[in-house]
Design an enzyme around this catalytic site. Structure first.
Site, short mmCIF file in Angstrom:
data_model
loop_
_atom_site.label_atom_id
_atom_site.label_comp_id
_atom_site.label_asym_id
_atom_site.label_seq_id
_atom_site.Cartn_x
_atom_site.Cartn_y
_atom_site.Cartn_z
N CYS A 66 8.62 24.15 2.27
CA CYS A 66 9.87 24.19 3.04
C CYS A 66 9.97 25.48 3.85
O CYS A 66 9.80 26.57 3.32
CB CYS A 66 11.05 24.09 2.08
N CYS B 213 13.10 27.72 2.43
CA CYS B 213 13.16 28.27 1.07
C CYS B 213 12.85 29.77 1.08
O CYS B 213 12.09 30.26 1.92
CB CYS B 213 12.17 27.53 0.16
N HIS C 28 16.69 24.54 -2.85
CA HIS C 28 16.23 23.47 -1.96
C HIS C 28 16.86 22.13 -2.31
O HIS C 28 16.99 21.25 -1.46
CB HIS C 28 14.69 23.37 -2.10
N ASN D 155 24.13 19.50 10.64
CA ASN D 155 23.55 18.16 10.74
C ASN D 155 22.99 17.87 9.39
O ASN D 155 22.13 18.62 8.92
CB ASN D 155 22.35 18.18 11.68
N SER E 26 16.04 17.91 10.26
CA SER E 26 14.59 18.01 10.06
C SER E 26 14.20 18.40 8.64
O SER E 26 13.03 18.31 8.29
CB SER E 26 14.04 19.04 11.04
N HIS F 273 16.64 20.94 2.94
CA HIS F 273 17.16 22.22 2.43
C HIS F 273 18.55 22.44 3.06
O HIS F 273 18.68 22.36 4.28
CB HIS F 273 16.21 23.36 2.79
N HIS G 275 21.38 23.52 5.08
CA HIS G 275 21.47 24.50 6.17
C HIS G 275 22.36 24.00 7.28
O HIS G 275 22.61 22.82 7.41
CB HIS G 275 20.08 24.81 6.73
N GLN H 73 23.80 25.30 11.56
CA GLN H 73 23.37 26.02 12.75
C GLN H 73 24.57 26.64 13.47
O GLN H 73 25.71 26.21 13.26
CB GLN H 73 22.67 25.07 13.71
P1 H2U Z 1 18.09 20.73 11.91
O1 H2U Z 1 17.36 20.28 10.72
O2 H2U Z 1 19.59 20.54 11.79
O3 H2U Z 1 17.52 20.20 13.18
O4 H2U Z 1 17.94 22.33 11.98
C1 H2U Z 1 16.76 22.99 11.75
C2 H2U Z 1 16.59 24.05 12.82
O5 H2U Z 1 15.68 24.99 12.33
C3 H2U Z 1 16.03 23.48 14.11
O6 H2U Z 1 16.91 23.77 15.16
C4 H2U Z 1 14.85 25.43 13.38
C5 H2U Z 1 14.71 24.23 14.29
O7 H2U Z 1 14.53 24.65 15.61
N1 H2U Z 1 13.60 25.92 12.81
C6 H2U Z 1 13.27 27.25 12.93
O8 H2U Z 1 14.00 28.01 13.57
N2 H2U Z 1 12.13 27.72 12.33
C7 H2U Z 1 11.25 26.93 11.63
O9 H2U Z 1 10.29 27.42 11.07
C8 H2U Z 1 11.46 25.47 11.58
C9 H2U Z 1 12.76 24.97 12.12
ZN ZN Z 2 13.72 24.66 0.79
#
Ligand code: H2U
Ligand code: ZN
Length: 347
Positions: free
Chosen positions: A50, A53, A115, A153, A161, A164, A166, A168
């Site tokens: 992840c 994490c 996680h 989201n 994506s 975990h 999170h 934004q």
């Molecule tokens: P979402 O799962 O809500 O899309 O948010 C994850 C965000 O994390 C996504 O905008 C960022 C992606 O750009 N990200 C990073 O900044 N670094 C990473 O190593 C993977 C994902």
């Molecule tokens: Zn994690």
């Protein structure tokens, strides 16, 4: 209102944006299925692969610290980048090819080092820490940008994506369209009535009760009268407040309680980790008068009948206007009827 409208097709008006929604309750005469799907595979508390994490390496090679509570970092794939707006006067002379420069900053907030836990499963103090981070981030970024969008989201179905927990933050140099609409409608309401629209609305809903899920001394959680998504929530303060930055410690504690309860009810509806997009709207920092603004959170969850059957915004909705079958009153009743104790802690 409910008796008159729970059988026949009608439209409802959203006074916050000026949009209408078509409601067709006769299509829900079939019995409530309420299909449960508690088959989700358990996740480990720490996942070596992840990128959120603690102690792990992100996609761009950066190393996450061994964080113990929340952790904020700049999005490695930011949609908005800092910088001064460039002059676009020339382009704007065309009625067809109008454009303007946009800049900003995007950050990711890890809600917890765990996680395997989601917001409704976190202890109240940890939910409150997330609220504190939202508030601090809004304070810091609104010094530089007129709009700071805090959002989450959740769930693969929403394009999230990573499971975990999170959220934004996107801060930007302009007022996005949804905010511009809310700004206009709240302003017009204050001008004509003298009180903030959403403060009056919160008290009107509390008095009516049909769409209320829960309330405490500071907050009310409800399915708005004009909801588009089947189980949409609007989370409203019962006192005048323009921004997350202005909340007192006590108001944050009661907010953590009602947020957690609302999300437990979501998860219990289909016994699944309920997906949604949520976010906070408050007064923009444009330097203009903003007494018409009242802080609030929207929750837009896509699920309709089960953990896998979602509401599609297609066809008529894309081409004409949003439509729903289940009434907001029926949705609120189902959410009130499920247990306020998370199904995972009952098994
Ligand atoms: P979402 O799962 O809500 O899309 O948010 C994850 C965000 O994390 C996504 O905008 C960022 C992606 O750009 N990200 C990073 O900044 N670094 C990473 O190593 C993977 C994902
Ligand atoms: Zn994690």
């Amino acid at each position: 209102m409910e008796l008159q409208f729970n059988q026949s097709t009608h439209r409802r008006y959203n006074p916050l944006t000026g949009q209408w929604v078509l409601v067709s309750p006769h299509r829900t005469q079939r019995p409530w299925l309420g299909q449960k799907e508690s088959t989700m595979a358990a996740r480990p508390a720490y996942e070596p692969k992840c990128y959120l994490c603690p102690g792990n390496t992100r996609a761009n090679g950066a190393l996450n610290p061994q964080y113990k509570s929340t952790f904020v970092f700049n999005n490695d794939y930011a949609a908005l980048l800092p910088g001064k707006p460039i002059d676009t006067t020339e382009q704007n002379e065309s009625p067809f090819f109008k454009m303007e420069a946009a800049h900003g900053e995007c950050r990711v907030i890890c809600f917890s080092p765990r996680h395997d836990l989601t917001l409704p499963e976190l202890p109240l103090e940890e939910v409150k820490s997330i609220i504190n981070v939202w508030s601090e981030q809004t304070r810091e970024l609104s010094e530089k940008y007129p709009w700071v969008q805090v959002f989450e989201n959740k769930g693969a179905i929403m394009g999230c994506s990573n499971p975990h927990p999170h959220g934004q933050i996107w801060a930007n140099s302009f007022l996005p369209v949804e905010i511009a609409k809310e700004d206009e409608f709240q302003y017009a309401y204050l001008q004509s009535r003298g009180t903030p629209l959403l403060l009056d609305y919160a008290h009107a809903e509390l008095k009516d009760g049909a769409r209320v899920i829960s309330s405490n001394e500071n907050w009310v959680l409800l399915v708005p009268f004009w909801a588009v998504w089947p189980y949409e929530y609007l989370l409203l303060p019962l006192f005048p407040v323009k921004s997350l930055m202005e909340l007192t410690d006590d108001q944050k504690s009661t907010l953590a309680e009602i947020m957690k309860e609302g999300l437990i009810r979501y998860d219990n509806l289909f016994e699944t980790s309920f997906p949604y997009s949520m976010g906070w709207h408050g007064a923009p920092s444009t330097g203009k008068a903003n007494d018409h603004w009242q802080l609030h959170a929207h929750y837009y969850p896509p699920l309709l009948r089960s953990a896998t059957i979602k509401k599609f915004m297609v066809g008529y909705e894309m081409l004409a206007e949003p439509q729903r079958d289940l009434t907001p009153e029926q949705a609120a009743q189902r959410l009130r009827e499920v247990s306020p104790v998370h199904y995972k802690s009952r098994q």
